[in-house]
Design a protein around this motif. Structure first.
Motif, PDB file in Angstrom:
ATOM      1  N   THR A  15     -21.106  53.643  19.489  1.00  0.00           N
ATOM      2  CA  THR A  15     -21.471  54.671  18.506  1.00  0.00           C
ATOM      3  C   THR A  15     -21.012  54.320  17.093  1.00  0.00           C
ATOM      4  OG1 THR A  15     -19.471  55.957  18.971  1.00  0.00           O
ATOM      5  CG2 THR A  15     -21.448  56.567  20.186  1.00  0.00           C
ATOM      6  N   SER A  16     -20.247  53.257  16.925  1.00  0.00           N
ATOM      7  CA  SER A  16     -19.781  52.869  15.584  1.00  0.00           C
ATOM      8  C   SER A  16     -20.185  51.435  15.265  1.00  0.00           C
ATOM      9  CB  SER A  16     -18.252  52.988  15.483  1.00  0.00           C
ATOM     10  OG  SER A  16     -17.821  54.298  15.670  1.00  0.00           O
ATOM     11  N   GLY A  17     -21.381  51.062  15.611  1.00  0.00           N
ATOM     12  CA  GLY A  17     -21.858  49.729  15.263  1.00  0.00           C
ATOM     13  C   GLY A  17     -21.256  48.647  16.140  1.00  0.00           C
ATOM     14  N   ARG A  18     -21.410  47.405  15.663  1.00  0.00           N
ATOM     15  CA  ARG A  18     -20.965  46.271  16.473  1.00  0.00           C
ATOM     16  C   ARG A  18     -20.018  45.402  15.683  1.00  0.00           C
ATOM     17  NH1 ARG A  18     -25.598  43.009  18.807  1.00  0.00           N
ATOM     18  NH2 ARG A  18     -23.845  42.278  20.042  1.00  0.00           N
ATOM     19  N   GLY A  19     -18.980  44.915  16.352  1.00  0.00           N
ATOM     20  CA  GLY A  19     -17.985  44.076  15.690  1.00  0.00           C
ATOM     21  C   GLY A  19     -17.862  42.725  16.373  1.00  0.00           C
ATOM     22  N   LEU A  20     -17.355  41.756  15.620  1.00  0.00           N
ATOM     23  CA  LEU A  20     -17.085  40.426  16.176  1.00  0.00           C
ATOM     24  C   LEU A  20     -15.617  40.140  15.882  1.00  0.00           C
ATOM     25  CD1 LEU A  20     -18.171  37.791  17.443  1.00  0.00           C
ATOM     26  CD2 LEU A  20     -18.735  37.015  15.122  1.00  0.00           C
ATOM     27  N   CYS A  21     -14.811  40.115  16.935  1.00  0.00           N
ATOM     28  CA  CYS A  21     -13.377  39.907  16.735  1.00  0.00           C
ATOM     29  C   CYS A  21     -13.037  38.427  16.851  1.00  0.00           C
ATOM     30  CB  CYS A  21     -12.561  40.708  17.747  1.00  0.00           C
ATOM     31  SG  CYS A  21     -10.786  40.486  17.503  1.00  0.00           S
ATOM     32  N   LEU A  22     -12.327  37.915  15.859  1.00  0.00           N
ATOM     33  CA  LEU A  22     -11.822  36.546  15.926  1.00  0.00           C
ATOM     34  C   LEU A  22     -10.629  36.564  16.872  1.00  0.00           C
ATOM     35  CD1 LEU A  22     -13.326  36.843  13.097  1.00  0.00           C
ATOM     36  CD2 LEU A  22     -12.064  34.797  12.458  1.00  0.00           C
ATOM     37  N   LEU A  23     -10.871  36.058  18.070  1.00  0.00           N
ATOM     38  CA  LEU A  23      -9.892  36.197  19.140  1.00  0.00           C
ATOM     39  C   LEU A  23      -9.155  34.876  19.346  1.00  0.00           C
ATOM     40  CD1 LEU A  23      -9.055  38.398  21.239  1.00  0.00           C
ATOM     41  CD2 LEU A  23     -10.660  37.336  22.823  1.00  0.00           C
ATOM     42  N   SER A  24      -7.852  34.904  19.075  1.00  0.00           N
ATOM     43  CA  SER A  24      -7.019  33.730  19.355  1.00  0.00           C
ATOM     44  C   SER A  24      -6.318  34.030  20.670  1.00  0.00           C
ATOM     45  CB  SER A  24      -6.004  33.562  18.226  1.00  0.00           C
ATOM     46  OG  SER A  24      -5.082  34.625  18.268  1.00  0.00           O
ATOM     47  N   GLY A  25      -5.411  33.195  21.075  1.00  0.00           N
ATOM     48  CA  GLY A  25      -4.677  33.496  22.297  1.00  0.00           C
ATOM     49  C   GLY A  25      -3.424  34.321  22.031  1.00  0.00           C
ATOM     50  N   GLY A  26      -3.276  34.802  20.787  1.00  0.00           N
ATOM     51  CA  GLY A  26      -2.035  35.493  20.410  1.00  0.00           C
ATOM     52  C   GLY A  26      -1.980  36.933  20.892  1.00  0.00           C
ATOM     53  N   ILE A  27      -0.946  37.623  20.457  1.00  0.00           N
ATOM     54  CA  ILE A  27      -0.743  39.019  20.855  1.00  0.00           C
ATOM     55  C   ILE A  27      -1.606  39.950  20.007  1.00  0.00           C
ATOM     56  CG2 ILE A  27       0.967  40.895  20.897  1.00  0.00           C
ATOM     57  CD1 ILE A  27       3.087  38.642  21.421  1.00  0.00           C
ATOM     58  N   TRP A  58     -18.741  48.373  19.380  1.00  0.00           N
ATOM     59  CA  TRP A  58     -19.068  47.475  20.493  1.00  0.00           C
ATOM     60  C   TRP A  58     -18.618  46.075  20.087  1.00  0.00           C
ATOM     61  CZ3 TRP A  58     -22.520  48.699  24.790  1.00  0.00           C
ATOM     62  CH2 TRP A  58     -22.649  47.629  25.685  1.00  0.00           C
ATOM     63  N   MET A  59     -17.691  45.496  20.849  1.00  0.00           N
ATOM     64  CA  MET A  59     -17.040  44.261  20.392  1.00  0.00           C
ATOM     65  C   MET A  59     -17.576  43.026  21.104  1.00  0.00           C
ATOM     66  SD  MET A  59     -14.893  43.762  18.007  1.00  0.00           S
ATOM     67  CE  MET A  59     -14.323  45.435  17.797  1.00  0.00           C
ATOM     68  N   SER A  60     -17.833  41.998  20.288  1.00  0.00           N
ATOM     69  CA  SER A  60     -18.025  40.642  20.804  1.00  0.00           C
ATOM     70  C   SER A  60     -16.842  39.830  20.309  1.00  0.00           C
ATOM     71  CB  SER A  60     -19.330  40.043  20.273  1.00  0.00           C
ATOM     72  OG  SER A  60     -20.423  40.848  20.639  1.00  0.00           O
ATOM     73  N   PHE A  61     -16.681  38.637  20.863  1.00  0.00           N
ATOM     74  CA  PHE A  61     -15.516  37.832  20.490  1.00  0.00           C
ATOM     75  C   PHE A  61     -15.955  36.446  20.051  1.00  0.00           C
ATOM     76  CE2 PHE A  61     -14.364  40.730  23.976  1.00  0.00           C
ATOM     77  CZ  PHE A  61     -13.517  41.562  23.271  1.00  0.00           C
ATOM     78  N   VAL A  62     -15.207  35.882  19.108  1.00  0.00           N
ATOM     79  CA  VAL A  62     -15.439  34.495  18.740  1.00  0.00           C
ATOM     80  C   VAL A  62     -14.086  33.794  18.751  1.00  0.00           C
ATOM     81  CG1 VAL A  62     -15.364  35.057  16.245  1.00  0.00           C
ATOM     82  CG2 VAL A  62     -16.382  32.898  17.014  1.00  0.00           C
ATOM     83  N   THR A  63     -14.059  32.627  19.361  1.00  0.00           N
ATOM     84  CA  THR A  63     -12.810  31.869  19.380  1.00  0.00           C
ATOM     85  C   THR A  63     -13.092  30.431  18.957  1.00  0.00           C
ATOM     86  OG1 THR A  63     -10.849  31.305  20.653  1.00  0.00           O
ATOM     87  CG2 THR A  63     -12.933  31.300  21.864  1.00  0.00           C
ATOM     88  N   ARG A 110      -8.870  29.014   7.974  1.00  0.00           N
ATOM     89  CA  ARG A 110      -9.214  30.433   8.137  1.00  0.00           C
ATOM     90  C   ARG A 110     -10.473  30.798   7.361  1.00  0.00           C
ATOM     91  NH1 ARG A 110      -4.432  32.589  10.231  1.00  0.00           N
ATOM     92  NH2 ARG A 110      -4.043  31.020  11.791  1.00  0.00           N
ATOM     93  N   ARG A 111     -10.641  30.186   6.212  1.00  0.00           N
ATOM     94  CA  ARG A 111     -11.857  30.451   5.431  1.00  0.00           C
ATOM     95  C   ARG A 111     -13.092  29.903   6.165  1.00  0.00           C
ATOM     96  NH1 ARG A 111     -12.117  31.673   0.066  1.00  0.00           N
ATOM     97  NH2 ARG A 111     -13.492  29.920  -0.436  1.00  0.00           N
ATOM     98  N   MET A 112     -12.931  28.771   6.813  1.00  0.00           N
ATOM     99  CA  MET A 112     -14.060  28.251   7.604  1.00  0.00           C
ATOM    100  C   MET A 112     -14.370  29.201   8.763  1.00  0.00           C
ATOM    101  SD  MET A 112     -15.301  25.639   6.165  1.00  0.00           S
ATOM    102  CE  MET A 112     -16.296  24.742   7.324  1.00  0.00           C
ATOM    103  N   MET A 113     -13.323  29.698   9.375  1.00  0.00           N
ATOM    104  CA  MET A 113     -13.546  30.657  10.478  1.00  0.00           C
ATOM    105  C   MET A 113     -14.335  31.866   9.977  1.00  0.00           C
ATOM    106  SD  MET A 113      -9.924  30.842  12.504  1.00  0.00           S
ATOM    107  CE  MET A 113      -9.157  29.423  13.270  1.00  0.00           C
ATOM    108  N   GLN A 114     -13.991  32.355   8.815  1.00  0.00           N
ATOM    109  CA  GLN A 114     -14.702  33.518   8.253  1.00  0.00           C
ATOM    110  C   GLN A 114     -16.177  33.204   8.036  1.00  0.00           C
ATOM    111  OE1 GLN A 114     -13.761  36.804   7.338  1.00  0.00           O
ATOM    112  NE2 GLN A 114     -12.079  36.261   8.704  1.00  0.00           N
ATOM    113  N   ARG A 115     -16.446  32.019   7.522  1.00  0.00           N
ATOM    114  CA  ARG A 115     -17.850  31.656   7.256  1.00  0.00           C
ATOM    115  C   ARG A 115     -18.641  31.548   8.555  1.00  0.00           C
ATOM    116  NH1 ARG A 115     -15.361  28.039   3.672  1.00  0.00           N
ATOM    117  NH2 ARG A 115     -15.725  28.647   1.511  1.00  0.00           N
ATOM    118  N   ILE A 116     -18.042  30.843   9.511  1.00  0.00           N
ATOM    119  CA  ILE A 116     -18.764  30.629  10.780  1.00  0.00           C
ATOM    120  C   ILE A 116     -18.978  31.967  11.488  1.00  0.00           C
ATOM    121  CG2 ILE A 116     -18.592  29.561  13.075  1.00  0.00           C
ATOM    122  CD1 ILE A 116     -16.911  27.292  11.586  1.00  0.00           C
TER     123      ILE A 116
END
Ligand code: ATP
Ligand code: MG
Length: 408
Positions: free
Chosen positions: A194-206, A221-226, A283-289
């Motif tokens: 109900t609040s759009g879709r997100g893409l979380c930059l997921l590392s193995g951290g906490i 609604w979350m998708s993940f990118v690693t 990190r800037r490359m991660m943002q672009r990709i």
């Protein structure tokens, strides 16, 4: 489904689960959309446990599992948008039908509250709500009637109106009376989707799993990118992130993870830019990709686990440099969290132990001895002018591997 005194259901297994929703009742005209989304999420998230029938009754839902009601009830605790869940028994909305069922539900709950051989006194109250004023007895009077009906010859029970251990709830509506003695807390929040879709930059951290969960809780609604740098970083790191994605997928009907090959980007930055800027430029490359993947997949925002001041890459200056590289909104739900606060949530949602497994993250590859603390955007851009940024982004996106999890 409406037993009277002669057809009491087998207790121990309530025929239905009463689902109460919280915040979405505030949403005025959007209510129907929220409710139908919640209904679909409930059906999909419980599908692997049992088939369910869902009925809307006044501002609640009744979920009738065909089997494994207890597991379905527990699964509903992982569906956002639900405030609480009660296994319920249903009677005709008449005193004659309610009283015997009330006693049966009460005795069943009492047995569950007391372990075997447990003799201690249990505090108890009846709490009737009467939405249907055609029911002839006022609530507080009926509370007492029910108490008098269920208590005689039961030992070790004391009425206590304020925070008793056991509350027998009786909800009287035109179509039926709902009786319950347990209330499981729901995950609250808003239905995912109900609040759009997100893409979380997921590392193995906490942090990043907690960040994803917090936005999912707000209905995203979350998708993940690693990002993964083979062969510098081995397969166990990737498997750890996928294990986290699988854990997070339990909170929505399903979830997709984009695994991005990041080695070429890191090597180009290592070879073409000053050492101290490596982490910020990664990190800037991660943002672009991530922005490019999001745009191609109709995703509205990026999500990271950054928290102000937590590590060198998370000063306000470096976060500004990082955020400037993306081309869609970036959400940082943990920005004001202390680490302890994040860990508390990570434990509660069950990601902490997996995050705690010691595996390297790609950000440690070619890590500088003295990373820049107060990065300057103009310098980031100057250094990147010497790199084939667009080609690196395109190649990374072209090499993406997709991994899907059902929210079982
Ligand atoms: P986390 O515990 O989430 O790793 P952190 O406090 O260790 O966070 P950093 O390692 O600085 O912080 O990473 C900041 C954010 O960048 C992470 O929360 C995550 O959103 C993103 N990130 C870092 N490394 C990766 C990666 N390999 N793949 C995807 N996202 C990453
Ligand atoms: Mg990290």
């Amino acid at each position: 489904m409406q037993p009277d005194s002669t057809t009491l259901p087998a207790l121990g297994q309530a025929p239905a689960l009463l689902v109460r929703y919280g915040e979405l009742t505030l949403k005025g005209a959007n209510q129907d959309q929220f409710i139908s989304r919640l209904r679909r999420n409930i059906a999909r998230q419980t599908a692997s446990i049992a088939r369910v029938r869902i009925e809307r009754v006044y501002n609640r839902m009744l979920v009738f599992p065909e089997a494994r009601s207890e597991q379905v009830g527990r699964k509903l605790q992982q569906v956002f948008g639900i405030k609480s869940i009660s296994p319920v028994w249903i009677a005709k909305p008449t005193p004659a039908a309610i009283l015997p069922l009330a006693r049966a539900v009460f005795l069943d709950a009492l047995e569950a509250a007391r372990g075997p051989g447990d003799e201690r006194t249990i505090t108890f109250r009846v709490e009737t709500t009467r939405a249907d004023k055609r029911f002839p007895i006022p609530s507080n009077v009926f509370d007492r009637d029910v108490g008098e009906h269920v208590l005689p010859d039961v030992r070790g029970v004391k009425v206590k109106l304020d925070e008793p251990e056991l509350t027998l709830g009786i909800d009287i509506r035109a179509e039926g009376a709902y009786l319950f003695a347990r209330r499981l807390p729901g995950a609250a929040g808003l239905p995912v989707g109900t609040s759009g879709r997100g893409l979380c930059l997921l590392s193995g951290g906490i942090d990043s799993p907690v960040a994803a969960w917090m936005m999912m809780k707000r209905g995203m609604w979350m998708s993940f990118v690693t990002f993964h740098s083979y062969p510098y970083i081995g397969d166990p790191s990737k498997q750890k992130v996928l294990a986290l994605a699988r854990l997070l997928a339990r909170w929505q009907p399903n979830a997709r993870t984009y695994v991005v090959p990041f080695t070429a980007c890191q090597e180009a930055i290592r070879d073409g830019a000053p050492e101290s800027y490596r982490t910020v430029l990664y990190r800037r490359m991660m943002q672009r990709i991530a922005s490019k993947l999001a745009r191609a997949n109709e995703i509205d925002a990026l999500v990271t686990g950054e928290s102000l001041g937590q590590v060198a890459s998370q000063t306000i200056e470096n976060m500004t440099c990082i955020g400037a590289a993306g081309s869609i909104p970036l959400l940082r739900p943990l920005v004001g969290f202390d680490k302890d606060e994040t860990i508390t949530v990570a434990r509660r949602i069950g990601t902490f132990d997996t995050s705690n497994r010691q595996e390297p993250d790609c950000c440690t590859v070619f890590m500088p001895d003295r990373p820049v603390i107060h990065g300057e955007l103009a310098l980031c851009e100057e250094y990147e002018n010497a790199l084939p940024v667009e080609a690196l982004v395109d190649a990374a996106c072209a090499g993406v591997e997709l991994v899907d999890f059902e929210g079982e």
